[in-house]
Enzyme design. Structure first.
Site, mmCIF file in Angstrom:
data_model
loop_
_atom_site.group_PDB
_atom_site.id
_atom_site.type_symbol
_atom_site.label_atom_id
_atom_site.label_comp_id
_atom_site.label_asym_id
_atom_site.label_seq_id
_atom_site.Cartn_x
_atom_site.Cartn_y
_atom_site.Cartn_z
ATOM 1 N N SER A 312 0.814 -1.201 0.000
ATOM 2 C CA SER A 312 0.000 0.000 0.000
ATOM 3 C C SER A 312 0.858 1.266 0.000
ATOM 4 O O SER A 312 1.475 1.583 -0.994
ATOM 5 C CB SER A 312 -0.941 -0.055 1.201
ATOM 6 O OG SER A 312 -2.128 0.630 0.935
ATOM 7 N N ASP A 323 9.876 4.936 -10.560
ATOM 8 C CA ASP A 323 9.466 5.549 -11.835
ATOM 9 C C ASP A 323 10.230 6.835 -12.121
ATOM 10 O O ASP A 323 10.537 7.146 -13.273
ATOM 11 C CB ASP A 323 7.967 5.843 -11.814
ATOM 12 C CG ASP A 323 7.132 4.607 -12.107
ATOM 13 O OD1 ASP A 323 7.714 3.512 -12.229
ATOM 14 O OD2 ASP A 323 5.900 4.735 -12.209
ATOM 15 N N LYS A 337 -1.105 -4.370 -2.952
ATOM 16 C CA LYS A 337 -2.390 -3.806 -2.546
ATOM 17 C C LYS A 337 -2.481 -2.394 -3.108
ATOM 18 O O LYS A 337 -1.930 -1.453 -2.563
ATOM 19 C CB LYS A 337 -2.508 -3.808 -1.028
ATOM 20 C CG LYS A 337 -3.934 -3.614 -0.510
ATOM 21 C CD LYS A 337 -4.333 -2.178 -0.458
ATOM 22 C CE LYS A 337 -5.699 -1.999 0.152
ATOM 23 N NZ LYS A 337 -6.103 -0.583 0.211
#
Length: 446
Positions: A312, A323, A337
């Site tokens: 999460s 990224d 999740k």
């Protein structure tokens, strides 16, 4: 009220945004991602017609149970069970929260609560440990991520809901509980734990070696972003006020927590660009979070450690830094999740926790059911050190020449350091992260 400066619609939020993922056997219900007032989900005029035939069937079943069941059942019990059934069959994270559970949810990010210190989920009908929390009865007893809890105080857990299992594991601090566990398909074994008041230290930091720091986040609480900022300043001070050569950010077995804290932690290492965004059917679920220009980390070389217990909010941080090419992510695949739950308070001290959106990394990756894949996979390993055979070096020989540049002699055994243990000595993944940072600095000429 948490100040949410990056929210597109801050007026819709009434409580802290959370990114929990599982049941928490520490006397709280599973935390949620968003907390919106009921009017935030008001219909926009596209209501579908009521399914009258199905409603007639529902009423008929209700009447038949009341009339024919072997024991009397009151209307309140039947209706609340029906509501629970509606939510439990949607997905593992949607739930109906009764008053006690709703109250515990709102207190779940204070960092102090009672229980075992263990995050659980449901897998194939079994209660599964997702991650033990550092320095709690569960972690001290050796419970590991991936363990299956097959019995609680002798009662089988097969078929129990996550909330039922959490309720059984909650209890008064100081009381004992017995868990029967199965690890990696082996034989069941029993663990006796004593419930305690759990005080979670969200952020821990220390120097691994001169120039190289270690920062661990155990859970994302409301003040975690601020604590990470303080830890970075403390590490620099411990490095004689100089910028660090490298930093390991440890998110292993971190089950998540407050979304805003995940955004703030990411922002400490980024100076621009998108951190995370969410998408769902309702307008209020579409949010975007961007980094501020300040970089508290001063661009330090960064390795992020993750594993199957990283979920999460942890995945948001790892995904954003990956990224943005800001960090090398190392370890094993994270939990996966990537859904957002919205807690909708009802008018009777109860609430619905409803999955309303998915969140995405800056490059548009959905983490849901996939997780973050590390750039460099390093599995956990147990280190055993061989005793090196004593051998002579040039500096041990009588009459050896001195170093022409005036350097000191280095006979055998001269490099033996202090006896104080270091975290990286017994943690293979951490040791590999530190080695990578050293290698990066060598190639960059630092």
């Amino acid at each position: 009220m948490l100040h949410l400066r990056r929210f597109a619609r801050p007026s819709t939020l009434i409580l802290a945004m959370l990114l929990g993922m599982h049941g928490s056997a520490w006397a709280q219900q599973p935390p949620a991602d968003l907390v919106l007032p009921p009017e935030a989900l008001e219909d926009t005029g596209n209501k579908a017609p009521l399914p009258l035939e199905e409603l007639r069937t529902f009423v008929e079943v209700l009447d038949r149970i009341k009339a024919a069941y072997v024991e009397p059942v009151d209307d309140k019990t039947l209706l609340e069970n029906a509501i629970k059934g509606m939510l439990s069959n949607l997905d593992p994270h949607s739930a109906y929260l009764e008053p006690e559970a709703f109250a515990e949810l709102q207190e779940s990010t204070t960092g102090e609560f009672g229980g075992l210190g263990i995050e659980v989920g449901v897998e194939d009908g079994f209660i599964k440990v997702v991650s033990p929390i550092d320095d709690t009865p569960a972690s001290k007893a050796g419970i590991e991520a991936g363990d299956l809890i097959v019995k609680i105080d002798g009662k089988p857990t097969k078929g129990l809901s996550m909330i039922e299992a959490v309720g059984m594991m909650r209890g008064k601090p100081g009381t004992d509980i017995n868990l029967s566990l199965v690890r990696e398909g082996g034989k069941p074994f029993d663990v006796k734990l004593t419930r305690a008041i759990i005080k979670v230290t969200s952020v821990k930091s220390q120097m691994l070696e001169p120039g190289y720091g270690y920062l661990r986040i155990t859970q994302f609480q409301i003040n975690t972003g601020e604590e990470v900022g303080k830890a970075l300043a403390r590490l620099k001070k411990n490095n004689e006020g100089k910028k660090l050569n490298g930093l390991v950010l440890d998110l292993r077995n971190n089950p998540g927590g407050v979304l805003q804290a995940a955004v703030e932690v990411s922002d400490h290492f980024l100076s621009s660009g998108l951190i995370v965004y969410t998408q769902g059917r309702i307008a209020n679920s579409e949010l975007r979070f961007n980094a501020d220009p300040a970089d508290a980390s001063e661009g330090v070389a960064l390795v992020v450690l993750i594993n199957g217990g990283s979920a999460s909010a942890s995945e948001i941080v790892a995904g954003a830094l990956q990224d943005q090419k800001r960090a090398v992510v190392m370890g094993t695949d994270s939990f996966g999740k990537g859904s957002v739950q919205t807690v909708l308070p009802l008018n009777n001290d109860r609430a619905l926790k409803l999955t309303t959106a998915l969140y995405y990394t800056p490059n548009g990756r959905s983490i849901q059911a996939q997780g973050i894949e590390p750039d460099i996979e390093v599995t956990r390993a147990k280190l055993t050190r061989e005793q090196a055979a004593e051998s002579l070096r040039e500096a041990d020989l009588a009459g050896h020449l001195g170093n022409g540049n005036g350097g000191p002699d280095r006979p055998s055994g001269s490099k033996a350091g202090g006896d104080s243990p270091r975290p990286q000595d017994d943690d293979y993944q951490l040791g590999q992260a530190l080695n990578l940072l050293k290698g990066l600095n060598l190639t960059r000429g630092k």
